[in-house]
Design an enzyme around this catalytic site. Structure first.
Site, PDB file in Angstrom:
ATOM      1  N   CYS A   1      -8.517  40.574  -2.525  1.00 25.15           N
ATOM      2  CA  CYS A   1      -9.968  40.639  -2.684  1.00 25.15           C
ATOM      3  C   CYS A   1     -10.666  41.337  -1.524  1.00 25.15           C
ATOM      4  CB  CYS A   1     -10.539  39.235  -2.854  1.00 25.15           C
ATOM      5  SG  CYS A   1      -9.846  38.349  -4.271  1.00 25.15           S
TER       6      CYS A   1
ATOM      7  N   ASN B   1     -13.818  39.098 -12.111  1.00 21.21           N
ATOM      8  CA  ASN B   1     -13.315  39.360 -10.763  1.00 21.21           C
ATOM      9  C   ASN B   1     -12.254  40.451 -10.860  1.00 21.21           C
ATOM     10  OD1 ASN B   1     -11.968  39.351  -8.304  1.00 21.21           O
ATOM     11  ND2 ASN B   1     -11.916  37.123  -8.110  1.00 21.21           N
TER      12      ASN B   1
ATOM     13  N   HIS C   1     -18.001  40.517  -2.531  1.00 27.67           N
ATOM     14  CA  HIS C   1     -16.893  40.552  -3.477  1.00 27.67           C
ATOM     15  C   HIS C   1     -17.240  39.663  -4.654  1.00 27.67           C
ATOM     16  CE1 HIS C   1     -13.150  39.892  -5.464  1.00 27.67           C
ATOM     17  NE2 HIS C   1     -13.020  38.667  -4.995  1.00 27.67           N
TER      18      HIS C   1
END
Length: 335
Positions: free
Chosen positions: A114, A292, A262
């Site tokens: 991430c 995501n 993020h």
């Protein structure tokens, strides 16, 4: 000494839209449950045979290069961030070099999940600052859908993730008041297994072990996440690394024109927004549409925010990420 600036941005997502209602047809879940916990309404999944991590990265890169106003021959180096490479080896960086038809420039892969894109920006920034390279292509691209447990057993993880790619061209900037002002990188590997995919891996269960056992209940090759533990750490580390970047540049929270977090979970982003008392105009979220996308989430969101006119010349832009590793990072950019 130079600064590096983001000269061009691009993103690509598959055309295949998967809604929460679509998922409810193959596992025990529903739209209300998913939105309440994550904020996600839909995500994109590749159609196998049409897209891969590399091909999506190439498509995003082509847009970024065109917008940067340079030729592909001007790219000096490739940095590719992903947790989902096409092959175990070689990595996708060299595949992008091949598929874009670049000259024999160097290419490296970043495995920080991430936080990967911000780590990639930091690497590219150092090369440009020292004068080694003039134009560096940074890509974040992920295919999650092929590796998720798309059953009720895996719903806690599988409803969260989507596929996509984003890219940026970093170029030399001689005005030291502009461009990437600083980047800040951290890790805490003691919690590595709290968000991980263990197999196949040389350190434990490799392909021959999985095949030999042929155990339908073996979940080691699906992603695992201790959701509550990750959430609690994420909100702390997000705040810390944002403050670290601001302090390093003698900036205040009020100086932030745009925060691109993020896109891990809308609830995390909202927590950070409230903590810093930022308005809706100061934070950009698109996890609702894409889920995501790990290393791709920041460049996709950054590109969309710029395309929508939410980022303008002179703005102070903050990028921040936290994820598997545990790794976290931030970048402070003067647009």
């Amino acid at each position: 000494m130079y600064h590096s600036k983001i000269a061009g941005l691009g993103f690509y997502v598959p055309s295949n839209v998967v809604t929460n209602d679509d998922l409810s047809k193959i596992m025990e879940t529903n739209d209300e449950w998913i939105q309440e916990r994550t904020g996600i309404k839909e995500r994109r999944h590749i159609i196998k045979g049409e897209d891969t991590t590399t091909t999506m990265g190439v498509k995003a890169a082509e847009i970024a290069i065109q917008r940067a106003g340079i030729a592909k021959e001007d790219i000096d180096f490739v940095v590719f961030a992903t947790l989902s490479p096409d092959y175990y080896f070689p990595g996708p960086g060299v595949l992008v070099q091949r598929d874009l038809g670049l000259r024999t420039v160097g290419a490296i892969d970043i495995r920080n999940q991430c936080s990967g894109f911000v780590y990639g920006l930091s690497v590219a920034d150092q090369y440009i600052k020292t004068g080694m390279y003039k134009n560096v292509l940074v890509i974040g691209s992920e295919v999650h859908s092929s590796g998720l447990d798309m059953t009720t057993r895996g719903r806690g993880v599988s409803v969260i993730f989507g596929d996509g790619a984003g890219a940026a061209v970093l170029s030399r900037e001689e005005d030291l008041t502009k461009g990437i002002l600083s980047t800040h990188l951290h890790s805490e590997g003691q919690h590595a297994e709290e968000l991980s995919l263990i197999a196949p891996g040389m350190g434990g269960r490799w392909v021959n072990d999985i095949l030999a056992d042929n155990d339908p209940n073996d979940e080691s090759y699906f992603p695992y996440m201790n959701g509550q533990f990750v959430f609690k750490n994420a909100v702390v580390r997000f705040a810390e690394v944002i403050n670290e970047g601001l302090q390093a540049n003698n900036l205040e929270v009020s100086d932030i024109d745009m925060l691109i977090p993020h896109q891990a979970n809308l609830r995390i982003s909202q927590f950070i927004q409230n903590k810093f008392k930022l308005s809706d105009d100061q934070v950009f979220n698109n996890i609702q549409k894409y889920g995501n996308t790990t290393a791709a989430s920041i460049p996709i969101a950054l590109t969309e925010a710029w395309e929508q006119g939410k980022i303008k010349s002179g703005d102070t832009v903050v990028l921040a990420a936290f994820g598997s590793g545990f790794t976290w990072a931030s970048a402070i950019i003067k647009w």
